[in-house]
Design an enzyme around this catalytic site. Structure first.
Site, mmCIF file in Angstrom:
data_model
loop_
_atom_site.group_PDB
_atom_site.id
_atom_site.type_symbol
_atom_site.label_atom_id
_atom_site.label_comp_id
_atom_site.label_asym_id
_atom_site.label_seq_id
_atom_site.Cartn_x
_atom_site.Cartn_y
_atom_site.Cartn_z
ATOM 1 N N TYR A 64 0.642 -1.192 0.360
ATOM 2 C CA TYR A 64 0.038 -0.176 0.226
ATOM 3 C C TYR A 64 0.920 1.400 0.018
ATOM 4 C CZ TYR A 64 -4.307 -2.469 0.212
ATOM 5 O OH TYR A 64 -4.919 -2.960 -0.030
ATOM 6 N N ARG A 67 1.646 1.906 -3.107
ATOM 7 C CA ARG A 67 0.898 2.944 -4.303
ATOM 8 C C ARG A 67 0.455 4.235 -3.688
ATOM 9 N NH1 ARG A 67 -4.669 -0.903 -3.447
ATOM 10 N NH2 ARG A 67 -5.583 0.395 -4.949
ATOM 11 N N HIS A 117 -15.321 2.784 -1.152
ATOM 12 C CA HIS A 117 -14.121 2.040 -0.575
ATOM 13 C C HIS A 117 -12.833 2.220 -0.041
ATOM 14 C CE1 HIS A 117 -14.951 -1.159 -4.453
ATOM 15 N NE2 HIS A 117 -16.693 -1.201 -3.299
ATOM 16 N N CYS A 132 -5.322 4.073 25.380
ATOM 17 C CA CYS A 132 -3.393 3.917 24.761
ATOM 18 C C CYS A 132 -3.245 4.461 23.451
ATOM 19 C CB CYS A 132 -2.360 2.986 25.532
ATOM 20 S SG CYS A 132 -3.587 1.113 24.562
ATOM 21 N N CYS A 149 0.137 -1.111 23.596
ATOM 22 C CA CYS A 149 -1.022 -2.262 23.363
ATOM 23 C C CYS A 149 -0.699 -3.054 21.653
ATOM 24 C CB CYS A 149 -2.762 -1.832 23.503
ATOM 25 S SG CYS A 149 -2.950 -1.127 21.676
ATOM 26 N N GLU A 214 -14.597 -0.984 -23.284
ATOM 27 C CA GLU A 214 -14.638 -2.340 -22.818
ATOM 28 C C GLU A 214 -15.928 -2.628 -23.169
ATOM 29 O OE1 GLU A 214 -12.397 -4.434 -24.131
ATOM 30 O OE2 GLU A 214 -10.840 -2.805 -23.913
HETATM 31 P P1 OAD Z 1 -11.638 -2.870 -12.840
HETATM 32 O O1 OAD Z 1 -10.015 -3.008 -12.791
HETATM 33 O O2 OAD Z 1 -12.256 -4.221 -12.628
HETATM 34 O O3 OAD Z 1 -12.046 -2.448 -14.017
HETATM 35 C C1 OAD Z 1 -12.020 -1.102 -14.743
HETATM 36 C C2 OAD Z 1 -12.861 -0.896 -16.098
HETATM 37 O O4 OAD Z 1 -12.045 0.323 -16.622
HETATM 38 C C3 OAD Z 1 -12.613 -1.812 -17.197
HETATM 39 O O5 OAD Z 1 -14.424 -1.966 -17.291
HETATM 40 C C4 OAD Z 1 -12.305 -1.395 -18.134
HETATM 41 O O6 OAD Z 1 -12.591 -1.755 -19.567
HETATM 42 C C5 OAD Z 1 -12.596 -0.001 -17.708
HETATM 43 N N1 OAD Z 1 -11.585 1.384 -18.362
HETATM 44 C C6 OAD Z 1 -10.155 1.382 -19.104
HETATM 45 N N2 OAD Z 1 -9.425 2.356 -19.175
HETATM 46 C C7 OAD Z 1 -10.766 3.408 -19.483
HETATM 47 C C8 OAD Z 1 -10.743 4.286 -19.855
HETATM 48 N N3 OAD Z 1 -8.795 5.437 -20.282
HETATM 49 N N4 OAD Z 1 -12.119 5.067 -20.039
HETATM 50 C C9 OAD Z 1 -12.820 4.347 -19.231
HETATM 51 N N5 OAD Z 1 -13.253 3.049 -18.800
HETATM 52 C C10 OAD Z 1 -11.358 2.190 -18.596
HETATM 53 O O7 OAD Z 1 -11.997 -1.325 -11.928
HETATM 54 P P2 OAD Z 1 -12.930 -1.201 -10.891
HETATM 55 O O8 OAD Z 1 -14.234 -1.637 -11.935
HETATM 56 O O9 OAD Z 1 -13.014 -0.091 -10.368
HETATM 57 O O10 OAD Z 1 -11.851 -2.254 -4.666
HETATM 58 O O11 OAD Z 1 -13.337 -2.408 -9.741
HETATM 59 C C11 OAD Z 1 -14.436 -2.404 -8.721
HETATM 60 C C12 OAD Z 1 -13.239 -2.481 -7.474
HETATM 61 O O12 OAD Z 1 -12.462 -3.581 -7.261
HETATM 62 C C13 OAD Z 1 -12.251 -1.696 -6.511
HETATM 63 O O13 OAD Z 1 -13.019 -0.287 -6.140
HETATM 64 C C14 OAD Z 1 -11.328 -2.493 -6.182
HETATM 65 C C15 OAD Z 1 -11.520 -3.541 -7.122
HETATM 66 O O14 OAD Z 1 -10.246 -4.783 -5.958
HETATM 67 C C16 OAD Z 1 -11.594 -2.339 -3.631
HETATM 68 O O15 OAD Z 1 -9.987 -2.617 -3.400
HETATM 69 C C17 OAD Z 1 -12.317 -3.235 -2.383
#
Ligand code: OAD
Length: 247
Positions: A64, A67, A117, A132, A149, A214
């Site tokens: 983390y 990131r 999130h 503490c 702790c 996509e």
């Molecule tokens: P994903 O990585 O699952 O999906 C990203 C999406 O962004 C995909 O559908 C791509 O096609 C799209 N994409 C890529 N480039 C793009 C662009 N320039 N413009 C528009 N769309 C684009 O990410 P999330 O759906 O955000 O959770 O994932 C959901 C959650 O899963 C995250 O918040 C995280 C992860 O595990 C936690 O960490 C709790």
């Protein structure tokens, strides 16, 4: 695009649900891209669960921290800015719900972002803090800990298997139920309960528009899919209509 702009003009209440793709053009990796996604390189079970953190606190903390460091050098893109500008132009019309923890909507000036999130830049206590924890400064370390702790600091993000903040989720659900239009931008739509907000909006009679280059798991409920990158599409979608700009 013209049709969706018309729907936008008609919608008195708009919800925008964003995911990692909205930050892709800022240089933040998504999660599920087959080549560059974080979950293509790392296993969520080893890095994004409470069990993983309790088992290997240093490994998870360091991931983390990497990131966090990477985020310091990225900036909001034209998509984040178009959303923030729109929200400021039409106060009270838009509710922005994001799954992202990168803070880029907020840094673009987006008012009242519902960050379901959590926030990558913040920490919180792993276990219920005792007095503490609240009175002694944490000991520096990877991760920092309470000197009395040994309670650990952890990233203030939602891990797999954890509940979303109840209040934020309730506000997002209410907004989804009551909206006339939901824009679903840059999310694969596979993670619940966030993805359920789009289904809730559709079931309540709202139009659902997807902005994603996509296919997504929510395409079955979409009234329109704009197959484009968000930093390209959102400024065109949300720019003022000619009549709005005349004084
Ligand atoms: P994903 O990585 O699952 O999906 C990203 C999406 O962004 C995909 O559908 C791509 O096609 C799209 N994409 C890529 N480039 C793009 C662009 N320039 N413009 C528009 N769309 C684009 O990410 P999330 O759906 O955000 O959770 O994932 C959901 C959650 O899963 C995250 O918040 C995280 C992860 O595990 C936690 O960490 C709790």
């Amino acid at each position: 695009m013209t049709r969706v702009r018309q729907w936008l003009a008609e919608a008195r209440r708009l919800v925008v649900l964003t995911g990692a793709g909205v930050s892709a053009e800022s240089g933040v990796p998504t999660f599920r891209d087959a080549m560059t996604g974080l979950w293509a390189q790392f296993s969520p079970e080893e890095l994004a669960t409470e069990v993983a953190f309790r088992t290997h606190p240093q490994r998870v903390w360091d991931w983390y921290q990497q990131r966090r460091t990477a985020l310091r050098s990225v900036h909001p893109n034209a998509g984040h800015r178009a959303l923030a500008d729109y929200a400021l132009r039409y106060p009270g019309r838009m509710t922005l719900v994001t799954q992202n923890v990168d803070d880029l909507h907020q840094r673009a000036g987006q008012p009242h972002t519902l960050a379901l999130h959590g926030d990558l830049a913040s920490d919180r206590w792993l276990d219920e803090p005792r007095s503490c924890c609240l009175t002694q400064p944490p000991l520096a370390g990877r991760p920092p800990r309470c000197p009395v702790c040994a309670n650990l600091r952890r990233p203030a993000v939602v891990w797999f298997g954890e509940a979303l903040p109840t209040d934020l989720l309730a506000r997002a659900e209410r907004a989804a139920t009551e909206c006339h239009l939901m824009l679903v931008v840059g999310t694969s739509g596979v993670v619940y309960p966030a993805a359920g907000l789009a289904r809730r909006a559709s079931a309540g009679g709202a139009r659902v528009v997807i902005v994603n280059p996509e296919e997504t798991a929510l395409d079955d409920i979409a009234d329109a899919c704009l197959r484009a990158a968000s930093a390209h599409c959102l400024p065109r979608l949300l720019e003022p209509a000619p009549a709005d700009t005349m004084d």
